[in-house]
Design a protein around this motif. Structure first.
Motif, PDB file in Angstrom:
ATOM      1  N   PRO A   1      -7.621   2.699   0.613  1.00 15.40           N
ATOM      2  CA  PRO A   1      -7.035   1.364   0.679  1.00 15.40           C
ATOM      3  C   PRO A   1      -7.172   0.798  -0.906  1.00 15.40           C
ATOM      4  CG  PRO A   1      -8.747   1.583   2.980  1.00 15.40           C
ATOM      5  CD  PRO A   1      -8.303   2.861   1.468  1.00 15.40           C
ATOM      6  N   SER A   2      -8.209   1.413  -1.611  1.00 15.15           N
ATOM      7  CA  SER A   2      -8.161   0.490  -3.100  1.00 15.15           C
ATOM      8  C   SER A   2      -6.750   0.794  -3.711  1.00 15.15           C
ATOM      9  CB  SER A   2      -9.309   1.156  -3.964  1.00 15.15           C
ATOM     10  OG  SER A   2     -10.554   0.224  -3.742  1.00 15.15           O
TER      11      SER A   2
ATOM     12  N   MET B   1      -3.640  -0.333  -2.870  1.00 12.49           N
ATOM     13  CA  MET B   1      -3.682  -2.130  -3.203  1.00 12.49           C
ATOM     14  C   MET B   1      -3.332  -1.384  -5.002  1.00 12.49           C
ATOM     15  SD  MET B   1      -3.641  -3.844  -1.244  1.00 12.49           S
ATOM     16  CE  MET B   1      -3.161  -4.911  -1.924  1.00 12.49           C
TER      17      MET B   1
ATOM     18  N   VAL C   1       0.253  -0.901  -5.668  1.00 13.81           N
ATOM     19  CA  VAL C   1       1.264  -2.151  -5.010  1.00 13.81           C
ATOM     20  C   VAL C   1       1.748  -2.836  -6.296  1.00 13.81           C
ATOM     21  CG1 VAL C   1       1.902  -3.825  -3.869  1.00 13.81           C
ATOM     22  CG2 VAL C   1       1.631  -1.554  -2.751  1.00 13.81           C
ATOM     23  N   PHE C   2       0.386  -3.361  -6.823  1.00 13.09           N
ATOM     24  CA  PHE C   2      -0.126  -4.242  -7.926  1.00 13.09           C
ATOM     25  C   PHE C   2       0.927  -3.666  -9.509  1.00 13.09           C
ATOM     26  CE2 PHE C   2      -3.390  -6.457  -5.604  1.00 13.09           C
ATOM     27  CZ  PHE C   2      -2.641  -7.375  -5.537  1.00 13.09           C
TER      28      PHE C   2
ATOM     29  N   LEU D   1       3.496  -1.598   1.709  1.00  9.47           N
ATOM     30  CA  LEU D   1       2.446  -1.786   3.064  1.00  9.47           C
ATOM     31  C   LEU D   1       2.709  -1.434   3.931  1.00  9.47           C
ATOM     32  CD1 LEU D   1       1.580  -5.427   0.864  1.00  9.47           C
ATOM     33  CD2 LEU D   1       0.461  -3.413   1.061  1.00  9.47           C
TER      34      LEU D   1
ATOM     35  N   ALA E   1      -5.499  -3.405   4.214  1.00 11.02           N
ATOM     36  CA  ALA E   1      -6.737  -3.967   2.673  1.00 11.02           C
ATOM     37  C   ALA E   1      -5.903  -5.227   3.063  1.00 11.02           C
ATOM     38  CB  ALA E   1      -6.272  -3.362   1.598  1.00 11.02           C
TER      39      ALA E   1
END
Lengths: 300, 318
Positions: free
Chosen positions: B234-235, B238, B241-242, B306, B313
């Protein structure tokens, strides 16, 4: 949780944390050491270079060996501060103002809304939360030009407000604050405060904020760095170079260097001094950098 | 999750009843500043950009005097113009190639460094962690400025080293090298932050989860692949995506390098083109249309990703 205590606040000697590592005493790996050192050298190299380059005279910058230091650091700093009656200081102060005030207000706004979203039930809650989540995914700089056009309509462009106001809202800060309020503020405590006759705002100020404090430091740091490092928003909003933050000011100086090569050494010295405050802040507050995006939690 | 108002009612007295009356409004008053700012600086600009993208200026007569220039509806003509602009597609391809270089390299390095730190088999952990995280404290403009100088053949230490072997080094600020030069700045600036995010997630894994595997003879590499990476997935999602969002809006790096490199045009990235259209050509309508396209594309890519990975997340609590 043990996570924060395992991260030392200040990078002291390397031996200390690894000996007491929760993973126990294990054989050192040369490959791991070499790779990590390579990474460190890569990341430190430009910083080392700017430290050395700012000691050179403007002729030496392009002639002597890259990593050969010289003796002109104080002359360069003097020139930088003399540039247009200390305009550089003004940029530094502006940057501190934008980042300090912007991040402080943004943190308070985030704390209030994060608390409301985590601890109250009210009609429209889900909608508000989803809109804020969508805001996290909207690239901030896409907004900069329409923000400029809207602020131009009310005559606020080219003022301190044009950079400060858009910096006061951070959907990501609200998202983090909500998680943090949910994790650190027990409902029983709120109920106890209510029975004691404290109103919502009093409870928030006296009970909730202190409980959320360490999470809010993280939210503050995030926003502070984001504003300090921001280029596009002030670049678009500001025309008067007395209002510039460091990033826009330095970028302008570099442009001048194209016609006036002696400016380059001033740019290099300015770059060095501009990173000192943030690097100091980082080393001092390192234990607050512990955001677990995946678990969606800031470790308490 | 239990809300405050849903608690047992035995303690309720007339006095708290009035408090409860006020409580109904309390969440809205806590949210008010955020909502006002959100509407003013997120919703309104997006709406305004969408509106402008459908407008154009109509010039009547010679275009002189008041009233000669009026704003009228333009339909989709701004979109047609901005999407068919000869500078637009190359900038999109460029940003695509840039993203393909930056995101995997940066996250790969961040994951590798985080795993090495977490394995705890070195004495240089604290030093390296601090050093690799340090570029996050350096604004993209300053980072680009430092690398920009290091790229100049007259300054670069690599020039001296390579010339010792009798080879003439390429000027990385020209030709197709520039893409790599800009990508390097982004990787340098972003690896540390992502490493810290992944490292924090790794530290949260209970030790007994992999101690058992270790006793069974699993190597560090196997533990990393089979246990640690799946847990911190999950990290990784994220950070991906960022990073993607940050990549699509690259602006400060090429803008800063521009005075040092003739290869970087004023439409090098889509966002630079928006800037040029709005402020150099004063064509805010076309700029608005391009902004809307970039915003929709970014949102579609990140949101689609996502959804694709069935992300938990975000939204883990509701």
């Amino acid at each position: 949780m043990t996570v924060s205590t395992a991260l030392p606040a200040v990078p002291v000697t390397a031996a200390l944390p690894d000996k007491k590592n929760r993973r126990g005493n294990r054989k050192n790996s040369t490959l791991a050491t070499v790779l990590l050192l390579l990474g460190a050298v890569y990341c430190l190299f430009p910083v080392l270079w700017v430290l050395i380059a700012s000691t050179k005279s403007s002729g030496e910058l392009f002639s002597t060996f890259t990593l050969a230091p010289s003796t002109h650091l104080f002359d360069n700093i003097g020139d930088l501060f003399a540039y247009r009656n200390g305009l550089y200081w003004r940029w530094m102060a502006n940057t501190a103002l934008y980042a300090g005030v912007g991040a402080a207000v943004s943190t308070l706004v985030s704390a209030m809304s994060g608390f409301a979203l985590a601890k109250y039930d009210f009609p429209g809650k889900r909608f508000v939360f989803n809109v804020i989540l969508a805001g996290v995914l909207v690239p901030g700089v896409i907004l900069a030009i329409p923000q400029y056009l809207l602020l131009a309509k009310v005559g606020l462009t080219n003022t301190y407000w044009s950079v400060l106001l858009p910096s006061m809202i951070s959907p990501y800060g609200i998202y983090l604050s909500r998680i943090f309020a949910a994790a650190t503020v027990p409902t029983e405590v709120l109920e106890a405060a209510r029975i004691d006759g404290a109103g919502d705002w009093r409870t928030f100020g006296r009970v909730v904020l202190p409980m959320m404090k360490s999470g809010l430091v993280t939210v503050f740091l995030f926003q502070f760095v984001a504003i300090w490092n921001n280029f596009m928003l002030p670049y678009i909003m500001l025309g008067d170079d007395h209002l510039y933050p460091l990033t826009v000011g330095l970028s302008g100086l570099l442009n001048q260097g194209a016609n006036q090569p002696s400016m380059y050494i001033t740019v290099v010295t300015g770059a060095l001094i501009s990173i000192i405050p943030l690097v100091a802040l980082f080393l001092g507050l390192q234990r607050y950098w512990r955001v677990d995006l995946g678990a969606g939690a800031v470790k308490a | 999750m239990t809300a405050v108002t849903a608690l047992p009612t035995e303690t309720r007295t007339p006095r708290t009843a009035t408090r409860r009356g006020r409580r109904a409004g309390a969440p809205y008053s806590f949210l008010a500043p955020a909502l006002i700012l959100f509407v003013a600086f997120f919703a309104a600009p997006i709406g305004y950009a969408a509106y402008l993208s459908l407008r154009r200026v109509k010039v009547s007569g010679l275009g002189l005097g008041a009233g000669a220039r009026t704003e009228v509806w333009a339909g989709m003509s701004n979109y047609a113009r901005s999407l068919t602009d000869p500078d637009f597609l190359p900038s999109v391809y460029r940003i695509g190639a840039y993203g393909l270089i930056v995101v995997p390299t940066m996250l790969g390095l961040a994951l590798l460094m985080a795993l090495l730190l977490d394995a705890g088999r070195t004495r240089v952990g604290t030093f390296s962690r601090t050093a690799i995280f340090l570029p996050y404290a350096v604004p993209a403009v300053v980072g680009s400025l430092l690398w920009g100088f290091l790229y100049l053949p007259r300054v670069s230490p690599f020039t001296d080293v390579v010339q010792m072997f009798g080879v003439e080094p390429p000027d990385v600020l020209t030709g197709s090298w520039v893409l790599w030069a800009v990508a390097n700045i982004a990787v340098w600036g972003g690896t540390g932050f992502n490493m810290i995010v992944i490292y924090t997630a790794l530290r949260a894994i209970p030790t007994d989860l992999f101690e058992a595997a270790r006793l069974d003879g699993a190597s560090d590499k196997q533990i990393a692949w089979r246990i640690k990476i799946p847990i911190v997935l999950p990290s990784l999602i994220m950070t991906f995506v960022f990073s993607l969002i940050a990549t699509l809006q690259v602006f400060a790096e090429p803008m800063t390098l521009k005075p040092l490199s003739n290869t970087i045009s004023s439409t090098w990235t889509p966002l630079m083109k928006v800037y040029r259209d709005a402020f150099v050509r004063n064509d805010i309508y076309s700029a608005a249309a391009t902004s809307v396209v970039i915003a929709v594309a970014t949102f579609a890519v990140s949101f689609g990703f996502l959804k694709l990975v069935g992300n938990r997340a975000f939204n883990q609590e509701d």
